[in-house]
Structure formats: structure tokens, C-alpha cells
Motif scaffolding. Sequence first.
Motif, PDB file in Angstrom:
ATOM      1  N   TRP A  92      41.592 -18.270  -1.539  1.00  0.00           N
ATOM      2  CA  TRP A  92      40.125 -19.156  -2.848  1.00  0.00           C
ATOM      3  C   TRP A  92      39.718 -18.015  -2.982  1.00  0.00           C
ATOM      4  CZ3 TRP A  92      41.842 -22.450  -6.255  1.00  0.00           C
ATOM      5  CH2 TRP A  92      42.853 -23.920  -6.439  1.00  0.00           C
ATOM      6  N   GLU A  93      38.499 -17.499  -2.009  1.00  0.00           N
ATOM      7  CA  GLU A  93      37.678 -17.007  -1.667  1.00  0.00           C
ATOM      8  C   GLU A  93      37.912 -15.894  -2.764  1.00  0.00           C
ATOM      9  OE1 GLU A  93      34.573 -16.216   1.125  1.00  0.00           O
ATOM     10  OE2 GLU A  93      36.256 -15.401   1.631  1.00  0.00           O
ATOM     11  N   ALA A  94      39.368 -15.142  -2.773  1.00  0.00           N
ATOM     12  CA  ALA A  94      39.571 -13.822  -3.679  1.00  0.00           C
ATOM     13  C   ALA A  94      39.371 -14.036  -4.755  1.00  0.00           C
ATOM     14  CB  ALA A  94      40.872 -13.098  -3.146  1.00  0.00           C
ATOM     15  N   LYS A  95      40.055 -15.433  -5.058  1.00  0.00           N
ATOM     16  CA  LYS A  95      40.284 -15.631  -6.322  1.00  0.00           C
ATOM     17  C   LYS A  95      39.222 -16.163  -6.819  1.00  0.00           C
ATOM     18  CE  LYS A  95      43.020 -19.601  -8.894  1.00  0.00           C
ATOM     19  NZ  LYS A  95      43.935 -20.598  -9.035  1.00  0.00           N
ATOM     20  N   ASP A  96      38.021 -16.522  -6.704  1.00  0.00           N
ATOM     21  CA  ASP A  96      36.788 -17.028  -7.381  1.00  0.00           C
ATOM     22  C   ASP A  96      35.685 -17.260  -6.214  1.00  0.00           C
ATOM     23  OD1 ASP A  96      34.978 -18.529  -8.554  1.00  0.00           O
ATOM     24  OD2 ASP A  96      36.651 -19.756 -10.146  1.00  0.00           O
TER      25      ASP A  96
END
Length: 285
Positions: A54-58
Motif C-alpha cells: 500500500w505504501e508503494a501504491k499511494d
Amino acid sequence: MQTSKVSVIVPCYNQAQYLDESLASIYHQTHTNWECLIVNDGSLDHTEEIAQKWEAKDPRFIYIPKENSGVSNARNLGIEKASGEFILTLDADDKYEASFMEKALKILLERPEIGIVSSWGMFFTNDKMLQVFRSNAKSIADFLFHNGVNMGSSLYRKECWAKAGKYDGDVRNGYEDWEFYLRVCALGWKVHIIEEVLFFYRQHQVSRRKEMNKIDNENKKYIYLRNKDIYFNHYEELIDRFLWVADLEKTEINKFRNTIDYKLGSAILKPLRAVKWFCIKLFKK
């Protein structure tokens, strides 16, 4: 209102299988000015993998690993690192309806006397919705003997957390949410409950909430003793509750004595007698 930043704090301990659903409920909020701090409290499962995805996504998702020390310490660490002036708490297995953040923030911005905003909720499992739970808490009177919000998830001012002295990190405090709300309300802030089902509480076969219910008296005793000054300063509410309990106890005894429902009556009277006992002990000191 979109200029007001909300910091969402999600403590995680071995609940990776639910984390995607929980974080998705934040990702889809109609209020978009937020950051979400995912605090991995020493999980032994694949929590880190899910959080980093999720950190990489947003970039609004921020992953924070730490050694295991309990949910309160995980929340405190997340809030310490938070940049928003409003804090939204969410456990890794629960979720919010998409409009909660927007609706709750509007109330905090329009009403400076309100410190905490929550909503009605729904118990659910992986495959079905179970039942609605409601609250009408408004002030400290609703937190003297139980958690008037019924849960630990809410939106509140970061100022409330700072002035109330953070969450109690002592592992003996099994009702850390209730005790935190009690201290916030003791400072004069009010609570507002949105009368809509905007929060979803996952019901497990064996949950932390059920385990806490087994040691209910010990948890309550801890809170009473830790906050003696609050209880002494609110003796009028205690007296009102004491008199209400005495009247209700008398009514229930008459209703259930010598009937086939006596066991049910005893179950109702037990918590009422606990309140009465506490009041008596308090005023004898």
C-alpha cells in the motif's frame, strides 16, 4: 474542509489477512487530505508485505515497524509521528464507510466544543453482517462506568491526545479506549455520535474484546484506581448513578424474585451492584 489533514493510525499485530480490506476503506474515503500510518507492532505474519504494498501504491500510506509492546504503545508511536491535526484510529481488522471521515471532520470543524466524533456501527464476519450497535454518548457522565462510544475507533483532535496524556501503555489496561475517552471528557470536551452505520467491527470467534470481558472487573478496577481524581471531581454524576442503580436494583429484584427468570434477573443485577459497590467504597474514603 479538504485543507484539514487527518492522520489515520492503524496498529497491526498478526492480522495481515484483514489489513487489505481495512486500508482499502481508508483509500476510498471521500475526504482525501489524509495520511495513514500503519504501525506494525512486531507481527510474525506478512503484515510488512501488505503494508509496503500500500505504501508503494499511494504515498499517503506510511509504514512504521516496531517491536511488540501492545496496541496503545503502537497508537502512541503513530500519533507522535503524525502530521495531521486530527487523528482517526482504526484497528487492522475493522473498516469505515467511505463518508465517515468527511462527515466526522465537518462536525469537529464546526463545533469547537466537540473533541471526539464516532458513529453507530455494525458487527460483521467474513461473509455476513450481524447486528447494529448504537450509542448516544455526549459527555463524561457516559464514560464513568463504561465506554459510551462502544468501540475504540473515532476521529478526534490531536490536541485531545496531547492534553489527556496519550493512551495508557500499561498492558494491565484492557480498556485503553474507554479510559482514554474518560480522560479526554474530563478535560471538558464533548462527544458527538453520528447516527448512521459508518463503522464496521469484525467479529471473531475468539476476539480481544471477548477476552477482555472475561476479566471485566479487573479492567474496571484498574481504570477506577488510575483516575481517582476524575471520579472525585465528578461526585454529582456518581451520586446520580448510585441513586439510579439503587432504584433499578429494587425494581429488578421485585420483578425477578421467585420467577423462572431469576437467573436472568441476577445477570442484570450483577453489573448494577458493581456500580453500587464502587460508589459506596468511593464515598467511604
